[in-house]
Design a protein around this motif. Structure first.
Motif, PDB file in Angstrom:
ATOM      1  N   GLN A 242      -2.458  15.538  -3.614  1.00  0.00           N
ATOM      2  CA  GLN A 242      -1.117  15.159  -3.205  1.00  0.00           C
ATOM      3  C   GLN A 242      -0.984  15.176  -1.682  1.00  0.00           C
ATOM      4  O   GLN A 242      -0.357  14.294  -1.083  1.00  0.00           O
ATOM      5  CB  GLN A 242      -0.102  16.107  -3.834  1.00  0.00           C
ATOM      6  N   ALA A 243      -1.583  16.179  -1.032  1.00  0.00           N
ATOM      7  CA  ALA A 243      -1.539  16.253   0.426  1.00  0.00           C
ATOM      8  C   ALA A 243      -2.234  15.046   1.055  1.00  0.00           C
ATOM      9  O   ALA A 243      -1.759  14.481   2.056  1.00  0.00           O
ATOM     10  CB  ALA A 243      -2.182  17.555   0.895  1.00  0.00           C
ATOM     11  N   GLU A 244      -3.377  14.648   0.477  1.00  0.00           N
ATOM     12  CA  GLU A 244      -4.085  13.478   0.993  1.00  0.00           C
ATOM     13  C   GLU A 244      -3.226  12.215   0.850  1.00  0.00           C
ATOM     14  O   GLU A 244      -3.145  11.382   1.764  1.00  0.00           O
ATOM     15  CB  GLU A 244      -5.410  13.315   0.259  1.00  0.00           C
ATOM     16  N   LEU A 245      -2.599  12.102  -0.308  1.00  0.00           N
ATOM     17  CA  LEU A 245      -1.751  10.929  -0.529  1.00  0.00           C
ATOM     18  C   LEU A 245      -0.553  10.932   0.411  1.00  0.00           C
ATOM     19  O   LEU A 245      -0.151   9.886   0.935  1.00  0.00           O
ATOM     20  CB  LEU A 245      -1.283  10.891  -1.979  1.00  0.00           C
ATOM     21  N   GLU A 246       0.032  12.097   0.619  1.00  0.00           N
ATOM     22  CA  GLU A 246       1.166  12.161   1.522  1.00  0.00           C
ATOM     23  C   GLU A 246       0.747  11.842   2.953  1.00  0.00           C
ATOM     24  O   GLU A 246       1.492  11.172   3.700  1.00  0.00           O
ATOM     25  CB  GLU A 246       1.800  13.553   1.446  1.00  0.00           C
ATOM     26  N   SER A 247      -0.451  12.299   3.351  1.00  0.00           N
ATOM     27  CA  SER A 247      -0.956  11.969   4.686  1.00  0.00           C
ATOM     28  C   SER A 247      -1.168  10.463   4.818  1.00  0.00           C
ATOM     29  O   SER A 247      -0.803   9.849   5.827  1.00  0.00           O
ATOM     30  CB  SER A 247      -2.257  12.724   4.951  1.00  0.00           C
TER      31      SER A 247
ATOM     32  N   ARG B 272       0.830  -1.201   0.000  1.00  0.00           N
ATOM     33  CA  ARG B 272       0.000   0.000   0.000  1.00  0.00           C
ATOM     34  C   ARG B 272       0.864   1.250   0.000  1.00  0.00           C
ATOM     35  O   ARG B 272       0.560   2.236  -0.671  1.00  0.00           O
ATOM     36  CB  ARG B 272      -0.908  -0.027   1.222  1.00  0.00           C
ATOM     37  N   LEU B 273       1.965   1.220   0.745  1.00  0.00           N
ATOM     38  CA  LEU B 273       2.879   2.352   0.778  1.00  0.00           C
ATOM     39  C   LEU B 273       3.506   2.575  -0.597  1.00  0.00           C
ATOM     40  O   LEU B 273       3.639   3.719  -1.055  1.00  0.00           O
ATOM     41  CB  LEU B 273       3.964   2.098   1.818  1.00  0.00           C
ATOM     42  N   ALA B 274       3.880   1.509  -1.257  1.00  0.00           N
ATOM     43  CA  ALA B 274       4.447   1.629  -2.606  1.00  0.00           C
ATOM     44  C   ALA B 274       3.425   2.199  -3.580  1.00  0.00           C
ATOM     45  O   ALA B 274       3.757   3.017  -4.457  1.00  0.00           O
ATOM     46  CB  ALA B 274       4.940   0.261  -3.083  1.00  0.00           C
ATOM     47  N   ALA B 275       2.147   1.776  -3.435  1.00  0.00           N
ATOM     48  CA  ALA B 275       1.101   2.309  -4.308  1.00  0.00           C
ATOM     49  C   ALA B 275       0.900   3.800  -4.076  1.00  0.00           C
ATOM     50  O   ALA B 275       0.717   4.581  -5.031  1.00  0.00           O
ATOM     51  CB  ALA B 275      -0.205   1.548  -4.064  1.00  0.00           C
ATOM     52  N   ASP B 276       0.943   4.233  -2.814  1.00  0.00           N
ATOM     53  CA  ASP B 276       0.814   5.659  -2.512  1.00  0.00           C
ATOM     54  C   ASP B 276       1.963   6.448  -3.129  1.00  0.00           C
ATOM     55  O   ASP B 276       1.765   7.531  -3.698  1.00  0.00           O
ATOM     56  CB  ASP B 276       0.778   5.869  -0.999  1.00  0.00           C
ATOM     57  N   GLN B 277       3.156   5.930  -2.999  1.00  0.00           N
ATOM     58  CA  GLN B 277       4.316   6.620  -3.561  1.00  0.00           C
ATOM     59  C   GLN B 277       4.207   6.721  -5.075  1.00  0.00           C
ATOM     60  O   GLN B 277       4.548   7.752  -5.670  1.00  0.00           O
ATOM     61  CB  GLN B 277       5.595   5.862  -3.176  1.00  0.00           C
ATOM     62  N   GLU B 278       3.711   5.664  -5.700  1.00  0.00           N
ATOM     63  CA  GLU B 278       3.528   5.687  -7.153  1.00  0.00           C
ATOM     64  C   GLU B 278       2.484   6.727  -7.555  1.00  0.00           C
ATOM     65  O   GLU B 278       2.652   7.449  -8.551  1.00  0.00           O
ATOM     66  CB  GLU B 278       3.121   4.295  -7.638  1.00  0.00           C
ATOM     67  N   ALA B 279       1.394   6.836  -6.767  1.00  0.00           N
ATOM     68  CA  ALA B 279       0.362   7.826  -7.076  1.00  0.00           C
ATOM     69  C   ALA B 279       0.893   9.247  -6.910  1.00  0.00           C
ATOM     70  O   ALA B 279       0.584  10.140  -7.727  1.00  0.00           O
ATOM     71  CB  ALA B 279      -0.843   7.602  -6.170  1.00  0.00           C
ATOM     72  N   ILE B 280       1.682   9.473  -5.871  1.00  0.00           N
ATOM     73  CA  ILE B 280       2.271  10.797  -5.659  1.00  0.00           C
ATOM     74  C   ILE B 280       3.220  11.145  -6.809  1.00  0.00           C
ATOM     75  O   ILE B 280       3.225  12.280  -7.312  1.00  0.00           O
ATOM     76  CB  ILE B 280       2.999  10.848  -4.311  1.00  0.00           C
ATOM     77  N   SER B 281       4.009  10.194  -7.250  1.00  0.00           N
ATOM     78  CA  SER B 281       4.907  10.436  -8.382  1.00  0.00           C
ATOM     79  C   SER B 281       4.121  10.781  -9.638  1.00  0.00           C
ATOM     80  O   SER B 281       4.507  11.670 -10.416  1.00  0.00           O
ATOM     81  CB  SER B 281       5.782   9.204  -8.617  1.00  0.00           C
ATOM     82  N   ALA B 282       2.989  10.074  -9.835  1.00  0.00           N
ATOM     83  CA  ALA B 282       2.146  10.366 -10.998  1.00  0.00           C
ATOM     84  C   ALA B 282       1.585  11.788 -10.921  1.00  0.00           C
ATOM     85  O   ALA B 282       1.500  12.496 -11.944  1.00  0.00           O
ATOM     86  CB  ALA B 282       1.022   9.336 -11.090  1.00  0.00           C
ATOM     87  N   LEU B 283       1.163  12.223  -9.712  1.00  0.00           N
ATOM     88  CA  LEU B 283       0.658  13.583  -9.557  1.00  0.00           C
ATOM     89  C   LEU B 283       1.750  14.610  -9.852  1.00  0.00           C
ATOM     90  O   LEU B 283       1.491  15.651 -10.490  1.00  0.00           O
ATOM     91  CB  LEU B 283       0.119  13.775  -8.136  1.00  0.00           C
ATOM     92  N   ASP B 284       2.945  14.341  -9.363  1.00  0.00           N
ATOM     93  CA  ASP B 284       4.049  15.258  -9.651  1.00  0.00           C
ATOM     94  C   ASP B 284       4.280  15.380 -11.150  1.00  0.00           C
ATOM     95  O   ASP B 284       4.488  16.488 -11.685  1.00  0.00           O
ATOM     96  CB  ASP B 284       5.321  14.778  -8.956  1.00  0.00           C
ATOM     97  N   GLN B 285       4.250  14.261 -11.837  1.00  0.00           N
ATOM     98  CA  GLN B 285       4.434  14.291 -13.288  1.00  0.00           C
ATOM     99  C   GLN B 285       3.297  15.044 -13.973  1.00  0.00           C
ATOM    100  O   GLN B 285       3.510  15.782 -14.944  1.00  0.00           O
ATOM    101  CB  GLN B 285       4.531  12.857 -13.821  1.00  0.00           C
ATOM    102  N   GLN B 286       2.068  14.857 -13.461  1.00  0.00           N
ATOM    103  CA  GLN B 286       0.936  15.556 -14.053  1.00  0.00           C
ATOM    104  C   GLN B 286       1.047  17.072 -13.845  1.00  0.00           C
ATOM    105  O   GLN B 286       0.724  17.870 -14.736  1.00  0.00           O
ATOM    106  CB  GLN B 286      -0.372  15.036 -13.452  1.00  0.00           C
ATOM    107  N   LEU B 287       1.500  17.487 -12.647  1.00  0.00           N
ATOM    108  CA  LEU B 287       1.713  18.908 -12.397  1.00  0.00           C
ATOM    109  C   LEU B 287       2.744  19.499 -13.353  1.00  0.00           C
ATOM    110  O   LEU B 287       2.558  20.594 -13.902  1.00  0.00           O
ATOM    111  CB  LEU B 287       2.152  19.116 -10.953  1.00  0.00           C
TER     112      LEU B 287
END
Length: 377
Positions: free
Chosen positions: A175-180, A84-99
């Motif tokens: 991103q804040a939700e994912l980081e939390s 689950r932690l790896a999935a969160d990190q992947e989602a955050i990376s995707a958001l960064d790329q989208q930004l």
């Protein structure tokens, strides 16, 4: 001891004689050991220690199994949290790329709008009716083009910036939700890792304890066996020094059913001579006839053909099971039938012979009949 040749009722060979001599010495030892009180003989002082260690070993083994289950559960939970932690990190990376991609798209759109505004401004100057008029001189058309340029450029830039800010804000919230959630997952992962370490440590401790208990148990069993060997050796030494009691004359006869059984070829059948119960006859008239297990049932047929009055040609082996007299005396004593000591086995009743045979089998298994057709190694 018993007749052990492959052909029944043919007398002992050299190896059989040696084995019978050993049995004659061993069975009295077993009888004496069986008669010793609790805590002596077969139950040396280390028996309680062995029993306690066996119980402790069983408890440790059970605890170890339970702890291993805890380890497996902790490992599974840790794997789930890590995934689950790896999935969160992947989602955050995707958001960064989208930004980054949104920012690049806004920049491209801004440059296009600026280029279009400049082109419109230039074209408005080129279309002026006064060919000598300068592109950047004053006039209504120039002012209008400049106004359109400013309006288009500023308006589009403002709109795009507003859209960019809106998108950025939404992405930043996500991103804040994912980081939390990622932080919470890291806390869970740390807790699961601690639980896994604790379970693994407990399992290792139990394994060490199990090894220790196993070693102590092995030492206690070895000590117990050594004590038993000493007792048996002492009894055997005493048996060798004491002369065997003279066989009493026959005083019993086989049951009527045994007397009527046909003898095996090469044997003789002793006629009944036991007196009636109540005089000097059968000392155990009410003795029940025990059931024979498959091995002893086979022995009866292999040794005597079912004839309880059979006697081997050399006269050394008697009865349905072809007892030698010393073996019979020892087994009868062990069976609690002391009045049959010295009585010829072929003159005992069927119930008495069966009882003595069952007792001998309980004491020494198939060993007394090794070499007959019933197997036994």
């Amino acid at each position: 001891m018993l007749h052990t040749g492959s052909t029944p009722l043919t007398g002992p060979g050299t190896a059989g004689s040696a084995r019978r001599t050993y049995r004659v010495l061993l069975l009295p030892a077993l009888v004496v050991l069986a008669a010793l009180p609790i805590g002596a003989g077969l139950r040396p002082a280390g028996a309680d220690n062995v029993t306690g260690l066996q119980a402790k070993a069983a408890t440790v083994a059970q605890d170890l199994v339970l702890e291993q289950l805890q380890v497996d559960a902790a490992q599974q939970q840790t794997s789930v949290v890590s995934a689950r932690l790896a999935a969160d990190q992947e989602a955050i990376s995707a958001l960064d790329q989208q930004l980054v991609a949104d920012q690049q798209a806004i920049d491209r759109h801004l440059r296009v709008v600026q280029a279009q505004a400049i082109q419109t401004y230039i074209n408005s100057g080129a279309d002026s009716s006064s060919s000598g008029a300068s592109l950047f001189q004053g006039g209504s058309s120039t002012a209008q083009a400049a106004g359109e340029y400013a309006s288009l450029a500023v308006g589009n830039i403002t709109t795009d910036l507003a859209q960019l800010h809106t998108a950025q804000h939404a992405l930043q919230v996500q991103q804040a939700e994912l980081e939390s959630r990622q932080n919470q997952d890291r806390i869970d992962e740390a807790q699961r890792s601690a639980a896994l370490d604790q379970a693994t440590s407990a399992a290792a401790r139990l394994q060490s304890e199990q090894s220790l208990v196993t070693g102590e148990l092995a030492a206690a069993v070895a000590a117990q066996q050594a004590a038993q060997v000493k007792v048996v050796a002492a009894v055997l030494a005493s048996s060798r020094k004491s002369p065997a009691p003279a066989s009493a004359p026959p005083s019993t006869i086989p049951a009527s059913a045994s007397a009527s059984a046909s003898p095996v070829s090469g044997t003789t059948t002793t006629a009944p001579s036991r007196a009636a119960p109540g005089a000097s006859g059968d000392p155990y008239p009410s003795l029940p006839d025990p059931s024979l297990n498959p091995f002893l049932t086979c022995v009866v047929q292999a040794e005597s053909g079912g004839n309880y009055g059979a006697v081997s040609p050399n006269g050394l082996y008697m009865g349905a099971f072809q007892f030698s007299q010393p073996t019979w005396n020892t087994a009868a004593q062990a069976a609690g039938l002391g009045l049959l000591v010295g009585v010829r086995p072929n003159l005992a009743t069927r119930a008495e012979q069966d009882t003595v045979a069952v007792t001998l089998f309980t004491l020494d298994g198939q060993q007394p009949w090794l070499g007959d057709r019933c197997g036994g190694g």
